[in-house]
Each structure stands twice: as structure tokens, then as C-alpha cells.
Design a protein around this motif. Structure first.
Motif, mmCIF file in Angstrom:
data_model
loop_
_atom_site.group_PDB
_atom_site.id
_atom_site.type_symbol
_atom_site.label_atom_id
_atom_site.label_comp_id
_atom_site.label_asym_id
_atom_site.label_seq_id
_atom_site.Cartn_x
_atom_site.Cartn_y
_atom_site.Cartn_z
ATOM 1 N N ALA A 118 0.825 -1.208 0.000
ATOM 2 C CA ALA A 118 0.000 0.000 0.000
ATOM 3 C C ALA A 118 0.861 1.261 0.000
ATOM 4 O O ALA A 118 1.683 1.442 0.902
ATOM 5 C CB ALA A 118 -0.921 0.003 1.216
ATOM 6 N N THR A 129 -3.295 6.466 3.334
ATOM 7 C CA THR A 129 -3.146 5.648 2.133
ATOM 8 C C THR A 129 -3.376 6.525 0.906
ATOM 9 O O THR A 129 -4.151 7.482 0.942
ATOM 10 C CB THR A 129 -4.144 4.476 2.124
ATOM 11 O OG1 THR A 129 -5.474 4.961 2.379
ATOM 12 C CG2 THR A 129 -3.770 3.430 3.168
ATOM 13 N N TRP A 133 -5.305 3.808 -3.794
ATOM 14 C CA TRP A 133 -5.447 2.663 -2.890
ATOM 15 C C TRP A 133 -6.679 2.842 -2.010
ATOM 16 O O TRP A 133 -7.430 1.884 -1.753
ATOM 17 C CB TRP A 133 -4.196 2.523 -2.030
ATOM 18 C CG TRP A 133 -4.172 1.260 -1.214
ATOM 19 C CD1 TRP A 133 -4.771 1.049 0.001
ATOM 20 C CD2 TRP A 133 -3.533 0.029 -1.561
ATOM 21 N NE1 TRP A 133 -4.536 -0.231 0.430
ATOM 22 C CE2 TRP A 133 -3.781 -0.878 -0.506
ATOM 23 C CE3 TRP A 133 -2.766 -0.391 -2.650
ATOM 24 C CZ2 TRP A 133 -3.289 -2.185 -0.514
ATOM 25 C CZ3 TRP A 133 -2.272 -1.689 -2.660
ATOM 26 C CH2 TRP A 133 -2.537 -2.574 -1.612
ATOM 27 N N THR A 136 -9.829 1.692 -3.783
ATOM 28 C CA THR A 136 -10.064 0.244 -3.780
ATOM 29 C C THR A 136 -10.519 -0.226 -2.403
ATOM 30 O O THR A 136 -11.310 -1.169 -2.297
ATOM 31 C CB THR A 136 -8.805 -0.535 -4.222
ATOM 32 O OG1 THR A 136 -7.702 -0.220 -3.345
ATOM 33 C CG2 THR A 136 -8.418 -0.182 -5.648
ATOM 34 N N ASP A 137 -10.044 0.413 -1.334
ATOM 35 C CA ASP A 137 -10.505 0.055 0.011
ATOM 36 C C ASP A 137 -11.981 0.371 0.206
ATOM 37 O O ASP A 137 -12.647 -0.211 1.068
ATOM 38 C CB ASP A 137 -9.691 0.796 1.069
ATOM 39 C CG ASP A 137 -8.377 0.091 1.413
ATOM 40 O OD1 ASP A 137 -8.244 -1.107 1.096
ATOM 41 O OD2 ASP A 137 -7.481 0.752 1.986
ATOM 42 N N LEU A 182 -4.100 -0.489 -10.722
ATOM 43 C CA LEU A 182 -4.142 -0.967 -9.342
ATOM 44 C C LEU A 182 -5.148 -2.095 -9.174
ATOM 45 O O LEU A 182 -4.864 -3.097 -8.510
ATOM 46 C CB LEU A 182 -4.492 0.193 -8.400
ATOM 47 C CG LEU A 182 -4.592 -0.163 -6.915
ATOM 48 C CD1 LEU A 182 -3.300 -0.808 -6.413
ATOM 49 C CD2 LEU A 182 -4.921 1.074 -6.093
ATOM 50 N N ARG A 186 -3.810 -5.452 -7.749
ATOM 51 C CA ARG A 186 -4.258 -5.777 -6.387
ATOM 52 C C ARG A 186 -5.442 -6.739 -6.502
ATOM 53 O O ARG A 186 -6.600 -6.347 -6.447
ATOM 54 C CB ARG A 186 -4.663 -4.511 -5.624
ATOM 55 C CG ARG A 186 -4.934 -4.759 -4.157
ATOM 56 C CD ARG A 186 -5.486 -3.551 -3.423
ATOM 57 N NE ARG A 186 -5.758 -3.893 -2.041
ATOM 58 C CZ ARG A 186 -6.403 -3.129 -1.172
ATOM 59 N NH1 ARG A 186 -6.857 -1.939 -1.563
ATOM 60 N NH2 ARG A 186 -6.607 -3.525 0.071
#
Length: 317
Positions: A118, A129, A133, A136-137, A182, A186
């Protein structure tokens, strides 16, 4: 009669104080337990009679957990991402890699284990973050794909847009290619399916969540995707930038927030722009938040269909 506590230093936070910071400031343990300070929880003190300031609380949490990183909705709010506003805000989200202690266990925060991959940035003095990122969280907790699209669009705002002008050099927070890359690399995160569904719907240059919702509404109703905040030129040489537009048909949509009504200069500019657009043959639909009601949506889409029929037939109102 008990004596009054000695005044706190001028540079002390106005609401929340961590015991670590208090120690650095030379405050004794008994001073932080004086009558003008309440215990907010282990390691945190609250000035009596105050409500915790959100940013001061985050700063105090970072002081308590210096190896941790703000993530998820907390990071999204720090980056200014567009999120649903319903319901109370949850406790702050704190993440930490396994090598630095793993999941944060704290009554003050929602803890997560952070991947070593991350990217972590400093923003407003806090460890957060990265915007991509963080997006996506959000794929799992956000309730709908539409909400995820709005959050993603907020990362792609134009440099010279309203937020870009308020926060010079901040936007765009990410690039569309970065988000695609990403999500492809990920591979294991909750909500990845929602992220994959949202990616094709993201566009650059959106100025507000309301614009995103309006765009998704018209596309789902079967209209071709409009251009978003394109810079267009009228026949008289005047440049303008409508929120959503189909230039080949000379149809555009302008979403009017409250500032269009309350700002006198903005109101005058809107009137002048609208007059020039009509003279140049444009069909302009000015809309408000009423289109997000059931009846308002029906009427708006009905009017938009009528505008398309007029444009395609060559007739103008």
C-alpha cells in the motif's frame, strides 16, 4: 476550595490532547487529569465542555499510533473524496502493516492490517493511504456501484475546476490509468467485483458528485454518454463549459447548485451564458437536486427525450 488548573500552553489543541503530546509539552500526569480535562479514552484527553474536533482527534490518534496509517473512509474524507452523507461517521479507520505491529486494537478506531504494497503519503500532516489505494478500500463498504463511481470521479477532477481552484496543485488526485492498473494488480481485496464494475463508468473532469449522478442517470436511461465539462465554442466565438453536453446535437445539461442562486455574480453570468446559448441554437436543460426524486427524474428524462427529438428533427424551441 480547589485551585484553578494552570492554563494550558497557547499551542495546545483546543479540544483533544494525546498523553504523548502532553508529555512532550512538559505537562504532568496530574495536569492532564485536572478538572478542565476529561478522559476521552486511554491516552486521550478532552478539554471539558468541548466537542472533539475531528482533525485534532486524528492528529492525537496518530501520536498514539505513530506506525499506523489512516485508511478507508477516513482517508477518503481527508482526500476530499465524494462519499454518501447519510448516517453518522464511523470511528476513524487505522491500518498498520504486520511488520509494524499488525491490526490496530483501539477503542478509538476501527483497525485493519495494511498490505506492505500500500502506498502511504503524508497529507495535511497525517499518514494516509494514497488516493487510488483508498478508492479500492472503499469498494466493499460503499453501498452501491454508483457511490463507488462518485468516489472515483472525485479523484479525477480537473486542475482548473472548482475544487482545483480552491486547492491549487491538488487535482487530479489520481489518473484513470492508475486506477485500472491498481485493480488489475491488487487482486485480493473485498469488493473487487464492484471496483471492476465501476471502472468503465469513471470519467475525468467531473466537478461534483451531483454531476456524476446525473450522468449515470441519463446513460442508464439509454442516452449516449455525454461529454463532461467540455470546453466548447459558440458561433459568436464565445467559449463555455457546460456540465454535460452532446455537442453534435447542441444539447447540454447544467446542474445548478445553491451557489448559482445565492451568488449574484454567478447568477448574472448564468443568465448571460443562457441567452447566448439560445441565440446560438443550443437546447439547455437546467436541473437541480429535484431530479433525484422519483417524480423529478421522470420529468427530467421526459424533457431530455423531447430535447433529443427536437434536435434530431432539426427543429428548435
Amino acid at each position: 476550595m480547589p485551585s484553578r488548573p494552570t492554563p494550558l500552553p497557547d499551542d495546545a489543541p483546543q479540544t483533544v490532547l494525546s498523553t504523548r503530546r502532553a508529555k512532550r509539552m512538559g505537562l504532568s500526569r496530574s495536569r492532564t487529569r485536572a478538572s478542565d480535562m476529561d478522559q476521552l479514552g486511554r491516552g486521550l484527553r478532552l478539554r471539558a465542555g468541548t466537542v472533539p474536533d475531528e482533525f485534532e482527534l486524528l492528529t492525537a490518534l496518530q501520536e498514539l499510533y505513530p506506525q499506523a496509517v489512516f485508511s478507508h473512509e477516513t482517508a477518503a474524507r481527508l482526500w476530499g473524496m465524494w462519499l454518501p452523507s447519510n448516517g453518522p461517521r464511523p470511528r476513524p479507520h487505522l491500518s498498520r502493516t504486520r511488520s509494524r505491529g499488525g491490526t490496530v486494537r483501539s477503542p478509538h478506531a476501527i483497525g485493519h492490517e495494511l498490505s506492505d504494497a500500500a502506498p502511504v503519503l503524508e497529507h495535511r500532516g497525517l499518514r494516509v493511504t494514497s488516493p487510488a489505494w483508498t478508492w479500492t478500500d472503499l469498494a466493499h463498504p460503499l453501498p452501491t456501484v454508483h457511490d463507488l463511481v462518485a468516489a472515483g470521479d472525485s479523484l479525477l477532477q480537473r486542475q482548473d475546476g472548482p475544487s482545483g481552484q480552491r486547492h491549487v496543485g491538488m487535482h487530479p488526485l489520481s489518473q484513470l490509468d492508475d486506477l485500472h492498473r491498481l485493480v488489475s494488480t491488487r487482486r485480493r481485496f473485498r469488493g473487487r467485483r464492484a471496483a471492476l464494475d465501476a471502472l468503465p463508468l469513471l470519467v475525468e473532469n467531473v466537478d461534483s458528485a451531483a454531476e456524476t449522478s446525473t450522468r449515470l442517470m441519463v446513460v442508464e436511461a439509454g442516452f449516449p454518454p455525454p461529454l463532461v465539462n467540455p470546453q466548447l465554442r459558440l458561433d459568436d466565438g464565445t467559449w463555455f463549459r457546460p456540465d454535460l453536453a452532446w455537442p453534435d446535437l447542441k444539447i447540454c445539461i447544467e446542474y445548478e447548485g445553491d451557489h448559482h442562486r445565492t451568488d449574484r455574480d454567478q447568477f448574472r453570468r448564468d443568465i448571460s451564458r443562457d441567452r447566448r446559448m439560445r441565440v446560438n441554437g443550443w437546447i439547455q436543460l437546467r436541473v437541480t437536486g429535484a431530479i433525484f426524486t422519483h417524480y423529478g427524474q421522470q420529468q427530467f428524462l421526459k424533457d431530455l427525450r423531447a430535447a433529443f427529438r427536437q434536435a434530431e428533427s432539426g427543429s428548435r424551441p
